[in-house]
Design a protein around this motif. Structure first.
Motif, PDB file in Angstrom:
ATOM      1  N   ARG A 567       0.815  -1.305   0.024  1.00  0.00           N
ATOM      2  CA  ARG A 567      -0.111  -0.169   0.001  1.00  0.00           C
ATOM      3  C   ARG A 567       0.812   1.209  -0.105  1.00  0.00           C
ATOM      4  O   ARG A 567       0.618   2.099  -0.664  1.00  0.00           O
ATOM      5  N   TYR A 618     -10.071  -2.636  -2.723  1.00  0.00           N
ATOM      6  CA  TYR A 618      -8.639  -2.811  -2.675  1.00  0.00           C
ATOM      7  C   TYR A 618      -8.240  -2.646  -1.203  1.00  0.00           C
ATOM      8  O   TYR A 618      -7.713  -1.779  -0.832  1.00  0.00           O
ATOM      9  N   TYR A 652      -5.238  -9.081  -2.954  1.00  0.00           N
ATOM     10  CA  TYR A 652      -5.057  -7.680  -3.048  1.00  0.00           C
ATOM     11  C   TYR A 652      -6.517  -6.889  -3.133  1.00  0.00           C
ATOM     12  O   TYR A 652      -6.606  -5.700  -2.623  1.00  0.00           O
ATOM     13  N   SER A 653      -7.447  -7.551  -3.796  1.00  0.00           N
ATOM     14  CA  SER A 653      -8.577  -6.838  -4.061  1.00  0.00           C
ATOM     15  C   SER A 653      -9.902  -7.828  -4.136  1.00  0.00           C
ATOM     16  O   SER A 653      -9.571  -9.006  -4.059  1.00  0.00           O
ATOM     17  N   LEU A 776      -6.031  -1.160 -11.995  1.00  0.00           N
ATOM     18  CA  LEU A 776      -5.735  -1.863 -11.021  1.00  0.00           C
ATOM     19  C   LEU A 776      -6.662  -2.863 -10.907  1.00  0.00           C
ATOM     20  O   LEU A 776      -6.298  -3.873 -10.167  1.00  0.00           O
TER      21      LEU A 776
END
Length: 815
Positions: A567, A618, A652-653, A776
């Motif tokens: 991050r 996210y 991550y998401s 992303l």
């Protein structure tokens, strides 16, 4: 005479001199701790001689200068406990060198699930001086009536790679065994070894007998050479958008194998080990000797590969975590990590397999499968260079493990409950157990609990007239030893040739999908199914095969430490200059078209795509947390009329998709989702049933094995599901329901990380509405429709779809 010389017996000093070595400071410190009668926790880099340091006090006790003409006493002197069978065998092989060179009168043996029964029987009547074992085998050995005699003279216990299991249920079992050993041998001293711990003080406290932390000496090793770690990039310098197998790297990986003496290639799953192994053989034009090692292979196959590596006969070995720890093969000059490392401590442990010498830099190559994995790999490399470690926190010991320990104690003979309770509370893991919890555990072992007490098969112990507890029937001891254990893989089926030779095991679920004539690939061989007989899959050699068995093994979680680093990297725009051009461009276009998720923020993006409405979060909290949150959020979306169709998650998401746009994600993410809705969801889902199935087996309520036969996975599931339904209805506070809840909340759902995520959402949720997919979002979007496939199985299709999505996401003309 110097103080060091007075600590080191001359035989040991001369042995070091003869090999051209010097005694490291931490090695003499371990001798000093033993001389003072202290416990010790050694933290030292890989290659620093940790294991030898742990054994030096034992070797010193058997030197002629110490014995002074007396014969060495018979009986067990030192226990060595490791998390892996392979490590115990490797330690035995390496320990014999100084013993034989110095002519010390020491017998060394191993004891694990692979040890022949006749040798186990002999070890109970005539134990060696040093016994190398695992937590499970130690617990079983402590369940025999002669255990008091076996361990009465025990002087030391050496726990290797303590970070690998102390914080989990295997650590709970070992903590209880340590308390039992201390009661049998009050003079026993504890020693633990590790290369990678973030909080040494927490491990000192765990290691100490209750109230004796001041007697646990922390010994820190001399620093070693900094590792040389690099990240492999595709030759066209374009890191893939999706996929986790990193199959793109195989031609470059093969060239690295050719350029080095021995390369150790780590994968995160057994499937990937088989997959990468096969891809390497497909390009192995030089017919280099390349091997494979994972936990599902037969012990004969594992031992054969381990011996070949020890002799320096292999040019490369593809392995899973089965070889993560401690194995000392000095000729390895390169370690490769395929896919994301998931944690800096885990990466450092694996890097340390190269060279395995303190004064030489270990060389490692990280191979990311996609762009997020590149960022994770870079974060892990930075953490290693900065000396930052990560790891799991300690938590209260499990009641299912405590129930197993109580049963093991009953197998020894009658016990006094007050004495056993005091023993249990002397460990940090179970110091929390109050009288109420203890009585519930005793009641469970005695009758199965209130709702099950009418059934004789659950009555395993009974209070005798003298107040002690004892077995209701001697056969319960044999049944306990047949079923005890902590490691609960999915139910496995043995793979055999017609002549009976075993190749290893695959999961029952995979085997059930096969029919006669089907082919699959295992241990680098193409196999054809001939028949299924009882619990064996009978096979023969096949000409070709495409299917590789998939396994239900637990995913390695992304550590909180690495997540925070990733991050931070996302908002460190000047730092992007060190990234490959395509990764930097990916982040720059994301920053321009949408926004970057900051360390304290939760970024949520919404956009249409292909006739559906997508909401992508996210959180960077790991797959387990995202999976749990996805289930909760889709239930909320359904209740709010948002017509969800499904979700996919990676580390991550999290991507939710449906037919109606989500205009207010904050309403979905309110913290009260973890109260009533979480409880309802867990109770109504398979999650708690699965957790109950595991604690029921560990606690001894349901048996997997009977003499001469084993229950199938379906039979175990049927039995535990029936009992679960009874307990939920008639005894919802049953001790195993409580234990299952603890597992579901703390391990299977990462509920703590979900809570952190919701706290961020309440404070700094940033919602961006877009007209199309963002850069992303591409890595998680390509998983839709393929999330049930094993990693690597559809990489070509993933890459094609990723490029299509990426073209839409990265096209500046549509910004």
């Amino acid at each position: 005479m110097s103080s060091e010389a007075s600590l080191v017996p001359p035989e040991i000093a001369h042995w070091f001199e003869g090999r051209g070595w010097r005694l490291r400071r931490h090695q003499t410190d371990m001798l000093a701790a033993a001389r003072a009668g202290d416990h010790a926790f050694l933290v030292a880099d890989t290659g620093a001689g940790k294991t030898l340091a742990g054994f030096l006090p034992t070797l010193a006790d058997f030197t002629p200068s110490h014995l002074a003409g007396s014969a060495a006493a018979e009986g067990l002197h030192t226990l060595y406990v490791s998390p892996l069978k392979a490590l115990a065998h490797d330690v035995q092989r390496n320990l014999m060198t100084p013993i034989e060179d110095m002519g010390l009168p020491i017998r060394v043996e191993t004891r694990s699930g692979d040890t022949p029964s006749d040798r186990k029987l002999r070890q109970r009547s005539k134990p060696p001086h040093i016994l190398l074992t695992t937590p499970e085998s130690l617990s079983l050995l402590l369940s025999y009536p002669e255990s008091a005699e076996i361990f009465a003279g025990l002087k030391r216990i050496v726990i290797d790679e303590i970070h690998a299991f102390a914080t989990g249920k295997r650590g709970d079992l070992l903590a209880l065994s340590l308390s039992r050993l201390q009661a049998l041998a009050p003079g026993m001293r504890r020693c633990a070894l590790s290369a990678t711990v973030a909080d040494p003080e927490a491990f000192r406290e765990w290691l100490a007998p209750w109230g004796e932390i001041d007697r646990v000496r922390l010994v820190e090793g001399e620093p070693g050479a900094d590792p040389e770690v690099s990240i492999l990039l595709p030759q066209d310098a374009r890191v893939p958008w999706g996929g986790h197998a990193a199959a793109w790297a195989v031609p470059q990986l093969y060239e690295a194998i050719r350029a080095n003496r021995t390369t150790l290639i780590f994968t995160n799953t057994r499937f990937l080990a088989e997959y990468i192994f096969q891809l390497l053989w497909d390009v192995n034009d030089d017919t280099l000797p390349i091997g494979i090692h994972h936990g599902s292979l037969s012990k004969e196959a594992r031992r054969k590969v381990e011996a070949a590596m020890a002799r320096g006969e292999l040019r490369a070995l593809v392995a899973t975590a089965s070889l993560d720890l401690g194995v000392d093969w000095g000729d390895i000059d390169l370690v490769v990590q395929m896919g994301a490392p998931k944690g800096s401590s885990r990466l450092l442990q694996r890097i340390g397999r190269a060279n395995h010498r303190l004064d030489q830099a270990s060389r490692a190559l990280l191979v990311p499968g996609n762009r997020f994995e590149y960022l994770e790999a870079q974060a892990a490399v930075d953490a290693v260079h900065e000396g930052q470690r990560d790891g799991e926190d300690f938590r209260p010991g499990g009641l299912d493990v405590l129930a197993q320990h109580v049963m093991a104690r009953a197998c020894v003979g009658p016990f006094d409950e007050a004495e056993l309770l005091a023993e249990v509370r002397s460990s940090l893991s179970y110091a929390w157990v109050d009288d109420a919890a203890w009585n519930r555990v005793l009641s469970f072992v005695a009758t199965g609990g209130y709702a099950l007490r009418a059934y004789d098969r659950f009555k395993r112990i009974v209070r005798a007239p003298d107040g002690t507890w004892r077995l209701t029937h001697p056969e319960h001891a044999a049944r306990h030893r047949l079923n005890a254990g902590i490691i609960l893989d999915a139910e496995m089926i043995e793979i055999r040739f017609r002549n009976g030779r075993s190749l290893g095991r695959v999961e029952e679920q995979f085997a059930a999908s096969l029919r006669n004539g089907d082919t699959f690939r295992f241990a680098g061989m193409d196999l054809e199914v001939e028949a299924m007989r009882d619990m064996d899959l009978i096979v023969r050699a096949a000409r070709s095969a495409a299917t590789i068995p998939s396994y239900m093994g637990a995913r390695m979680p992304l550590t909180t430490h690495l997540a925070e680093r990733v991050r931070e990297m996302l908002v460190d725009r000047p730092g992007w200059s060190r990234f490959p051009d395509d990764v930097r461009e990916w982040l720059e276009v994301q920053d321009w078209r949408s926004q970057m998720p900051g360390p304290a923020q939760l970024l949520v993006e919404s956009f249409p795509h292909g006739g559906r409405e997508y909401t992508v979060l996210y959180p960077f909290e790991g797959w387990n947390a995202h999976q749990s949150l996805g289930m909760l959020l889709t239930a909320r979306m359904e209740a709010q009329g948002l017509r969800p169709l499904g979700f996919v998650a990676n580390d991550y998401s999290l991507a939710l998709y449906g037919l109606v746009p989500v205009d207010d994600p904050g309403a979905l993410l309110s913290p009260d989702i973890l109260t009533h809705e979480f409880v309802e969801w867990v109770q109504d889902s398979h999650l708690l049933r699965r957790a109950f199935r595991e604690v029921a087996v560990i606690g001894g309520l349901v048996e997997r094995h009977h003499p001469g036969k084993r229950k199938s996975g379906k039979q175990v599931t049927f039995s535990t599901d029936l009992i679960y339904d009874v307990l939920r209805k008639y005894e919802p506070d049953h001790v195993l329901i409580q234990a299952a809840w603890a597992d579901a909340r703390e391990r299977m759902t990462d509920v703590g990380r979900v809570g952190d995520l919701l706290d961020r959402a309440a404070g700094q949720l940033v919602h961006v509405r877009l007209d199309r997919v963002s850069p992303l979002a591409v890595p998680v979007m390509v998983m839709i429709g393929r999330e049930t496939l094993p990693a690597g199985a559809a990489d070509d299709e993933l890459l094609l779809e990723a490029e299509s999505l990426a073209e839409a996401a990265m096209d500046p003309s549509k910004g």
